[in-house]
Design a protein around this motif. Structure first.
Motif, PDB file in Angstrom:
ATOM      1  N   GLY A 152      43.524  38.926  33.653  1.00  0.00           N
ATOM      2  CA  GLY A 152      44.537  40.257  33.609  1.00  0.00           C
ATOM      3  C   GLY A 152      45.773  40.108  33.349  1.00  0.00           C
ATOM      4  N   TYR A 154      49.732  40.958  33.159  1.00  0.00           N
ATOM      5  CA  TYR A 154      50.834  41.845  33.628  1.00  0.00           C
ATOM      6  C   TYR A 154      51.901  41.121  33.181  1.00  0.00           C
ATOM      7  N   PRO A 160      51.882  46.794  39.086  1.00  0.00           N
ATOM      8  CA  PRO A 160      51.620  47.666  39.872  1.00  0.00           C
ATOM      9  C   PRO A 160      52.811  48.622  40.619  1.00  0.00           C
ATOM     10  N   ARG A 171      44.492  50.488  47.359  1.00  0.00           N
ATOM     11  CA  ARG A 171      44.141  49.262  47.877  1.00  0.00           C
ATOM     12  C   ARG A 171      42.721  49.250  48.102  1.00  0.00           C
ATOM     13  N   PHE A 179      40.176  38.219  41.576  1.00  0.00           N
ATOM     14  CA  PHE A 179      40.411  38.302  40.137  1.00  0.00           C
ATOM     15  C   PHE A 179      41.354  37.164  39.695  1.00  0.00           C
ATOM     16  N   ARG A 181      44.848  36.393  36.996  1.00  0.00           N
ATOM     17  CA  ARG A 181      45.694  37.257  36.502  1.00  0.00           C
ATOM     18  C   ARG A 181      46.652  36.170  35.586  1.00  0.00           C
ATOM     19  N   PRO A 214      42.406  41.993  44.502  1.00  0.00           N
ATOM     20  CA  PRO A 214      43.330  43.049  44.052  1.00  0.00           C
ATOM     21  C   PRO A 214      44.193  43.694  44.955  1.00  0.00           C
ATOM     22  N   GLN A 215      43.746  43.920  46.161  1.00  0.00           N
ATOM     23  CA  GLN A 215      44.265  44.797  47.248  1.00  0.00           C
ATOM     24  C   GLN A 215      45.522  43.958  47.835  1.00  0.00           C
ATOM     25  N   VAL A 217      47.441  42.132  45.883  1.00  0.00           N
ATOM     26  CA  VAL A 217      48.513  42.191  44.956  1.00  0.00           C
ATOM     27  C   VAL A 217      49.281  43.605  45.207  1.00  0.00           C
ATOM     28  N   TYR A 248      35.329  45.702  38.517  1.00  0.00           N
ATOM     29  CA  TYR A 248      34.773  45.072  40.009  1.00  0.00           C
ATOM     30  C   TYR A 248      33.219  44.700  39.858  1.00  0.00           C
ATOM     31  N   SER A 251      33.536  38.983  39.641  1.00  0.00           N
ATOM     32  CA  SER A 251      34.274  38.199  40.757  1.00  0.00           C
ATOM     33  C   SER A 251      34.298  36.733  40.369  1.00  0.00           C
ATOM     34  N   TYR A 272      51.022  35.484  41.263  1.00  0.00           N
ATOM     35  CA  TYR A 272      51.538  36.876  41.287  1.00  0.00           C
ATOM     36  C   TYR A 272      52.664  37.011  42.212  1.00  0.00           C
TER      37      TYR A 272
END
Length: 287
Positions: A152, A154, A160, A171, A179, A181, A214-215, A217, A248, A251, A272
């Motif tokens: 992913g 960014y 975000p 979240r 994930f 990134r 992800p939550q 991040v 989703y 994973s 991240y």
């Protein structure tokens, strides 16, 4: 000898690569289907080309390096549909060709680690298209092809913070979901390193060292902004687009050892937290 890069489907990642190469004397042309983007390309000092064979061909015939960012559609790879025979005719002359793919080709590993030797078992149609595109590019004889499977992406303008600020960040909790990134500046540094040390036929995973739920991040981004983290939402209750929901379905934790051992790359943003902090500092410095 002058280095010339033809960037096919010149977008976010390619622009950061151009920013590294142009001060070193490279000539760069990038393609777009949108003439309104010509001014943006000129501002980057990238020669804009419409997605048209006659416009692209003179640059292809003089390029030393080619970067392919345009992704496949339901009808196949758009670059090969337009230029396959022309690219094949130039294959022996080119120094380097890079194809930007995705770690989605590995499918679901149920949170386990995967490296470049993992089987390609994509769980989404988007991933299956990428597998077919990789195979089609790899089938061109004598092409000095390097495949980069990106996690992913960014970076500045893509992360975000805007959603956290406007209250639309979610979240979402799906137990076991993780994930990988990659910061766009690290994508550019890996591509430049590969151009300097080509190894045709090699596949590289591009991701950082810290796969994360992800939550986590979102919560960290909120903390950097001095805001409360959004409330937790169970995955089954989340309002997601079909595209977002499809992410989703997979994973995995992606290994990046090869870019370090083969190319000697040290990631500027190995996790991240360092990447998001740098983006915010840059934003605040421009205010």
């Amino acid at each position: 000898m002058e280095k010339t890069l033809l960037s096919l489907g010149h977008g976010y990642s390619a622009a950061f690569l151009a920013k590294r190469l142009l001060p070193k004397g490279w000539r760069i042309a990038g393609t777009t289907r949108d003439p309104d983007k010509f001014a943006e390309f000129h501002a980057q000092r990238v020669t804009p080309l419409l997605w048209d064979r006659e416009a692209i061909l003179p640059w292809l015939e003089n390029a030393s390096h080619v970067l392919v960012s345009a992704g496949p559609t339901e009808t196949g790879d758009p670059t090969l549909a337009l230029l396959k025979d022309d690219i094949a005719a130039q294959a022996k002359r080119l120094d380097w060709v890079g194809y930007l793919s995705t770690t989605g080709v590995y499918g679901d590993a149920q949170g386990d680690w995967v490296d470049e030797s993992a089987p390609l078992t994509p769980a989404t149609e988007r991933g299956r298209r990428r597998v077919r595109a990789e195979a089609a590019w790899s089938a061109i004889p004598d092409l000095p092809l390097h495949i980069f499977r990106l996690a992913g992406i960014y970076g500045p303008g893509r992360g975000p913070f805007s959603k956290v600020r406007d209250g639309t960040a979610q979240r979402i909790i799906k137990p076991g979901q993780v994930f990988s990134r990659i910061h766009v500046e690290d994508i550019a540094s890996v591509l430049e390193a590969s151009m300097a040390h080509p190894k045709p036929g090699t596949v590289y995973n591009l991701c950082d060292d810290d796969p994360a739920p992800p939550q986590d991040v979102i919560a960290y981004a909120a903390g950097l902004l001095g805001k409360d983290a959004p409330p937790e939402i169970p995955f089954d209750d989340a309002e997601l687009s079909p595209m977002a929901r499809s992410f989703y379905s997979e994973s995995k934790r992606v290994r990046n050892d090869r870019v370090k051992s083969d190319l000697g790359v040290t990631l500027k943003y190995p996790d991240y937290k360092s990447g998001l902090a740098a983006i915010l500092a840059d934003e605040q410095g421009k205010q």
